[in-house]
Design a protein around this motif. Structure first.
Motif, short mmCIF file in Angstrom:
data_model
loop_
_atom_site.label_atom_id
_atom_site.label_comp_id
_atom_site.label_asym_id
_atom_site.label_seq_id
_atom_site.Cartn_x
_atom_site.Cartn_y
_atom_site.Cartn_z
N THR A 1 -1.54 5.53 4.87
CA THR A 1 -1.67 6.85 4.26
C THR A 1 -2.87 6.90 3.32
O THR A 1 -3.65 7.86 3.36
N ALA A 2 -3.02 5.88 2.50
CA ALA A 2 -4.15 5.83 1.57
C ALA A 2 -5.48 5.79 2.34
O ALA A 2 -6.43 6.49 1.98
N ARG B 241 -7.90 3.92 -2.01
CA ARG B 241 -7.49 2.53 -2.03
C ARG B 241 -6.42 2.38 -3.09
O ARG B 241 -6.47 3.03 -4.13
N LEU B 242 -5.47 1.51 -2.82
CA LEU B 242 -4.36 1.29 -3.75
C LEU B 242 -4.31 -0.16 -4.20
O LEU B 242 -4.43 -1.07 -3.37
N SER C 34 -6.36 -3.28 1.38
CA SER C 34 -6.56 -2.50 2.60
C SER C 34 -6.18 -3.38 3.78
O SER C 34 -6.07 -4.61 3.65
N LEU C 35 -5.98 -2.75 4.92
CA LEU C 35 -5.65 -3.52 6.11
C LEU C 35 -6.86 -4.34 6.55
O LEU C 35 -8.00 -3.89 6.46
N HIS C 36 -6.59 -5.54 7.02
CA HIS C 36 -7.64 -6.39 7.57
C HIS C 36 -8.17 -5.71 8.84
O HIS C 36 -7.40 -5.06 9.56
N MET D 299 0.16 1.26 -5.60
CA MET D 299 1.11 1.16 -4.49
C MET D 299 2.52 1.40 -5.00
O MET D 299 3.29 2.17 -4.41
N HIS D 300 2.87 0.74 -6.10
CA HIS D 300 4.21 0.89 -6.66
C HIS D 300 4.46 2.34 -7.08
O HIS D 300 5.51 2.91 -6.78
N SER D 301 3.50 2.95 -7.73
CA SER D 301 3.63 4.36 -8.14
C SER D 301 3.78 5.28 -6.94
O SER D 301 4.59 6.21 -6.94
N HIS D 302 2.99 5.03 -5.91
CA HIS D 302 3.06 5.83 -4.69
C HIS D 302 4.45 5.75 -4.06
O HIS D 302 5.03 6.77 -3.68
#
Length: 128
Positions: free
Chosen positions: A62-63, A69-70, A113-115, A75-78
């Motif tokens: 989603t980000a 970027r999270l 982020s995703l690799h 991430m925790h807040s999201h």
């Protein structure tokens, strides 16, 4: 016992063997295939599926789709904003494990982020 032929998220998904996704549409493709794609990704990297991993990877997708970027706190807040009751420590540990397994990368700005290989698995460009 897990039966991979029975959808667990309530949706029924049909795959078209001739479908070749556009690699530039990661943010569009991820929601279309729901958790099934994330489960496949985790399996390709030799990881078990867990609710925390599903939610963390979904948040990263989603980000990325929103060109954001999270970090761990973001991430925790999201996840809390989505009423997903995961502790800060759980989120941090999952991100660390996903990094160690090569699914996620820690960027220089302390965001995740995703690799690229994980993105390629999700978009169908490669099979891990």
């Amino acid at each position: 016992m897990h039966n991979s032929h029975i959808p667990t998220d309530g949706s029924q998904q049909h795959r078209d063997a001739n479908f070749q996704p556009d690699p530039g549409l990661l943010e569009v493709l991820a929601p279309l295939h729901g958790n099934e794609r994330i489960r496949h990704l985790l399996k390709c990297f030799g990881l078990r599926t867990s609710l925390v991993r599903l939610k963390v990877i979904d948040a990263l997708l989603t980000a990325a789709g929103n060109e954001r970027r999270l970090g761990v706190r973001g991430m925790h807040s999201h996840l809390q904003a989505l009423d997903i009751p995961l502790s800060f420590l759980s989120v941090r540990e999952v991100l660390k494990r996903l990094c160690s397994e090569g699914v996620v990368v820690l960027n220089s700005d302390k965001s995740y982020s995703l690799h690229p290989q994980a993105e390629a698995v999700l978009t169908g460009r490669i099979e891990a």
